[in-house]
Enzyme design. Structure first.
Site, PDB file in Angstrom:
ATOM      1  N   GLU A   7      49.601  34.808 -29.026  1.00 48.48           N
ATOM      2  CA  GLU A   7      48.382  34.891 -29.836  1.00 48.48           C
ATOM      3  C   GLU A   7      48.248  36.243 -30.525  1.00 48.48           C
ATOM      4  OE1 GLU A   7      43.556  34.982 -29.136  1.00 48.48           O
ATOM      5  OE2 GLU A   7      44.878  34.294 -27.532  1.00 48.48           O
ATOM      6  N   ASP A   8      48.472  37.338 -29.763  1.00 45.92           N
ATOM      7  CA  ASP A   8      48.217  38.680 -30.295  1.00 45.92           C
ATOM      8  C   ASP A   8      49.403  39.285 -31.021  1.00 45.92           C
ATOM      9  OD1 ASP A   8      45.766  38.402 -29.166  1.00 45.92           O
ATOM     10  OD2 ASP A   8      46.099  39.787 -27.496  1.00 45.92           O
TER      11      ASP A   8
END
Length: 757
Positions: A117-118
């Site tokens: 996600e990051d």
């Protein structure tokens, strides 16, 4: 680079790569509210490794070291809002998972859960480095980065849908996700107040019920307490202060009860552990709200937990306690004989202690206590080998499988989440099949919910039910201990009205799925009529050019123009908004995002009324609250997945709904040559004389009307009584003629039509 020390199994790093343990040591711990069972202090790699070394072998620790190193590299330079290096968060999540003794794959996924996600790490890279199982866990935990969502609500709904479906395939996904949410809640003070409230509300609505459903009571209580602290900070602080003050006042009473119970149970020859426990602040707050009590009136703030050495001694301890203190009537529950849906087992009893204070006792074995605190994580298992599953795991497995069934029948993410939320309510009712099998359902569930729980086909074909061997309607609410036998017919089909009383997500999704698929042709026809009328009102030719149709489908995510019509027909899309969207495409040739319809702009153009004949099928329904008949002034409401619902203009329910969602209401009129009869309700006030019901019924029959339902007051001693009929008439003129005929009966003093239920 990083190495694994055989001596103490700790993870370390050379000076050129800052070790997380060194970076974290200088940081000041960030404390959770007093309610938290554990400190939110910054996680330590050493502590994590110590826990893992207790149950994992060196080869597994080596793989975890590689996952930690990769996560540390990916998050290097990234900081949390609270000021700590970001790697502290994955370590803390992994440490919570280690408390449950999850396997190496789960610990690796916990360390890696934010890299996709990051840091935009691809799933293929995780498969190559750490294997497909770990990559699948991380993928299930990652939020979607998907374009074209209509709103933040839809984004969140899709995230939950993906997470819950991944959890259905592997329960470790939700265990890691709950650990992730727990650490985020412990460190939520670093967020701005608005975000604190949003995250706390999301936690209370979704994650708290999931933790309860899986029997993770420690996390359930802590998440609940932390959410309460951030949703209602002033109430939380006030209640915490009151409990602290009361604690000193009640210490003597609690100490006396504790000593008396210990000595009494020991004298009975029982080997027990007795713990005093204080109710959570949220538990006290909820009781004050539900029962309208002040804090001083909530007497059972304290309770006691008794852990015995065997199943039989649970009941021996119960008898001993009942001999010591008087039990309160109606306050005994046996969750050992019939466990809760999440596997929880205990005996609960409330006794009148010294000075008349109610005291709650929970009695359980050591194994029951372990399951009560850790739930499915106490025996976590993700394999599909049914024979090796415990009873708790089988129930959890069945619930997770039901999520997949709901997904197959559900149209979109928001609807999926709506169904799942319904099933997450903790209160349950336990009923029996005719063969004495116990079925657990949410409190408030009906006989129709029971039918769909048995099998979708049983629900679809249900026509009636026998409850405790007596005939009853399908909407009957079930109570604990009921014996339920569903009566089916192969020609029966689901009705849209069923959606008004079913309680479970499985029943709701199955009914909606049937209405969408079986009645597709009717929905398409109605949707086409509504869209064409909306286009004509905007002076747009309903015959759309191929390029406009193609672009409309691309920008609306519909697969075909028929699917678009069907969505309009069942109320999922608004015809007026779609028409404005088409107007933007034909006039300006602009993308859908530039169209006012996509921005929710109200449509004020006056549309031609939709003509209603009453024979359209389930795509058009006459509202049961006001039962409109030809001659009544009417309006139509586009209800999601129920099509067009027609209300009388003077219906109180319609007026309330119209003020809330005016854009969902359209003008409708009765057609000509209506070749059918319509239901309506009348109430007749009569003198309580012999044969009066027969005379009224005969007059209704003489007026060429059919009676479908009749009821009367229970009190036979009154001089006057009310007769209530549901009758079938042609229109208002026919009804007026019938009412004049009934009014001429000498025993009748008043007759009126019921206009709202």
């Amino acid at each position: 680079m990083m190495s694994l020390r055989p001596a103490d199994s700790t993870l370390s790093a050379t000076p050129d790569k800052r070790a997380a343990s060194d970076r974290l040591a200088s940081k000041k711990p960030h404390s959770a509210p007093d309610t938290s069972a554990a400190s939110a202090g910054v996680a330590s790699v050493t502590q994590l490794t110590t826990k893992l070394a207790e149950y994992l072998d060196p080869s597994e620790l080596k793989k975890i070291k590689e996952a930690y190193r990769f996560s540390d590299e990916m998050h290097l330079g990234q900081m949390r809002k609270s000021g700590e290096p970001y790697i502290s968060h994955p370590i803390a999540v992994a440490e919570i998972c280690a408390d449950w003794k999850l396997d190496a794959q789960a610990i690796m996924a916990a360390l890696l859960h934010d890299v996709m996600e990051d840091q935009n790490v691809k799933k293929e890279e995780l498969i190559e480095r750490f294997g497909a199982p770990v990559a699948s866990l991380v993928d299930g935990l990652s939020k979607l980065d998907k374009l074209e969502f209509q709103s933040q609500v839809e984004v969140q709904a899709e995230n939950f849908r993906k997470m819950l479906l991944a959890m259905a395939r592997d329960v470790r996904v939700i265990l890691i996700k709950l650990a992730d949410r727990l650490h985020n809640m412990r460190t939520l003070d670093a967020m701005v107040p608005e975000k604190q409230r949003r995250i706390a509300r999301e936690t209370m609505e979704v994650y708290v019920p999931i933790a309860h459903r899986l029997g993770l009571n420690n996390i359930y209580r802590e998440l609940q307490e932390l959410s309460f602290a951030h949703l209602h900070p002033l109430r939380y602080k006030t209640l915490a202060k009151a409990v602290k003050a009361a604690r000193g006042n009640r210490r003597e009473v609690v100490g006396k009860i504790l000593e008396t119970v210990k000595s009494t149970l020991a004298a009975a020859g029982l080997q027990v552990q007795v713990y005093g426990r204080e109710k959570t602040l949220y538990g006290i707050y909820r009781k004050m709200r539900s029962k309208h009590l002040s804090f001083s009136q909530v007497l059972d703030v304290y309770g006691f937990r008794i852990v015995v050495d065997s199943f039989a001694n649970c009941y021996v301890a119960l008898g001993t306690l009942h001999a010591l203190y008087k039990p309160m009537p109606g306050k005994f529950k046996d969750y050992i004989a019939i466990p809760k849906l999440n596997g929880y087992q205990s005996l609960h009893t409330t006794l009148v202690g010294p000075y008349g204070t109610p005291v709650e006792f929970q009695i359980r074995t050591q194994e029951m206590h372990r399951v009560a605190e850790s739930g499915v994580a106490a025996h976590w298992l993700y394999k599909s080998d049914e024979e090796s599953l415990t009873d708790l795991q089988q129930r959890t497995h069945a619930w997770l499988q039901s999520l997949l069934d709901i997904q197959k029948q559900t149209g979109d993410s928001a609807e999926f989440l709506e169904h799942v939320k319904v099933d997450l309510f903790p209160d349950s009712v336990y009923v029996f099949t005719p063969k004495s099998k116990i079925i657990a359902l949410p409190r408030g569930a009906t006989a129709l919910d029971f039918a769909y729980t048995i099998h979708t086909d049983v629900g679809d074909q249900a026509i009636a039910v026998r409850i405790n061997h007596e005939q009853a309607p399908l909407r009957s609410e079930l109570r604990n201990g009921d014996i339920v036998d569903i009566i089916t017919s192969p020609v029966s089909r689901p009705s849209p009205n069923w959606l008004t009383f079913v309680r479970t997500g499985k029943a709701r999704s199955a009914i909606r799925h049937h209405l969408r698929t079986i009645n597709l042709a009717e929905s398409i026809e109605l949707g086409k009529r509504l869209l064409n009328q909306a286009l004509i009102a905007l002076k747009v030719d309903p015959g759309l050019p191929p390029q406009v149709s193609e672009r409309l489908l691309n920008e609306s995510s519909a697969k075909s123009i028929e699917e678009l019509y069907a969505d309009i027909g069942v109320g999922k899309r608004m015809a007026a908004l779609v028409a404005r969207h088409i107007l933007g495409l034909t006039e300006n040739d602009q993308p859908a995002s530039a169209s006012p319809a996509m921005q929710g702009e109200a449509v004020h153009s006056k549309l031609d009324p939709v003509v209603i004949y009453g024979s359209e099928g389930v795509s058009v329904q006459l509202a049961p609250c006001c039962m409109p008949i030809p001659g009544d002034s009417i309006h139509g409401q586009l209800r999601r997945d129920q099509g067009l619902v027609v209300h009388a203009d003077d219906c109180a329910l319609a007026r309330r709904n119209r003020s809330k969602e005016p854009e969902r209401w359209i003008d409708v009129v009765w057609g000509n040559d209506l070749n059918r009869r319509f239901d309506c309700r009348i109430t007749v006030l009569v003198k309580n004389e012999k044969g009066v019901l027969a005379r009224v019924a005969a007059e209704i029959g003489e007026a060429d009307a059919n009676i479908t339902y009749v009821a009367m007051d229970d009190d036979k001693d009154q001089m006057m009584t009310q007769l209530r009929f549901t009758i079938q008439v042609e229109d208002r003129v026919h009804l007026a003629r019938l009412m004049r005929s009934v009014r001429r009966i000498p025993s009748v003093t008043r007759i009126l039509r019921e206009r709202s239920n």
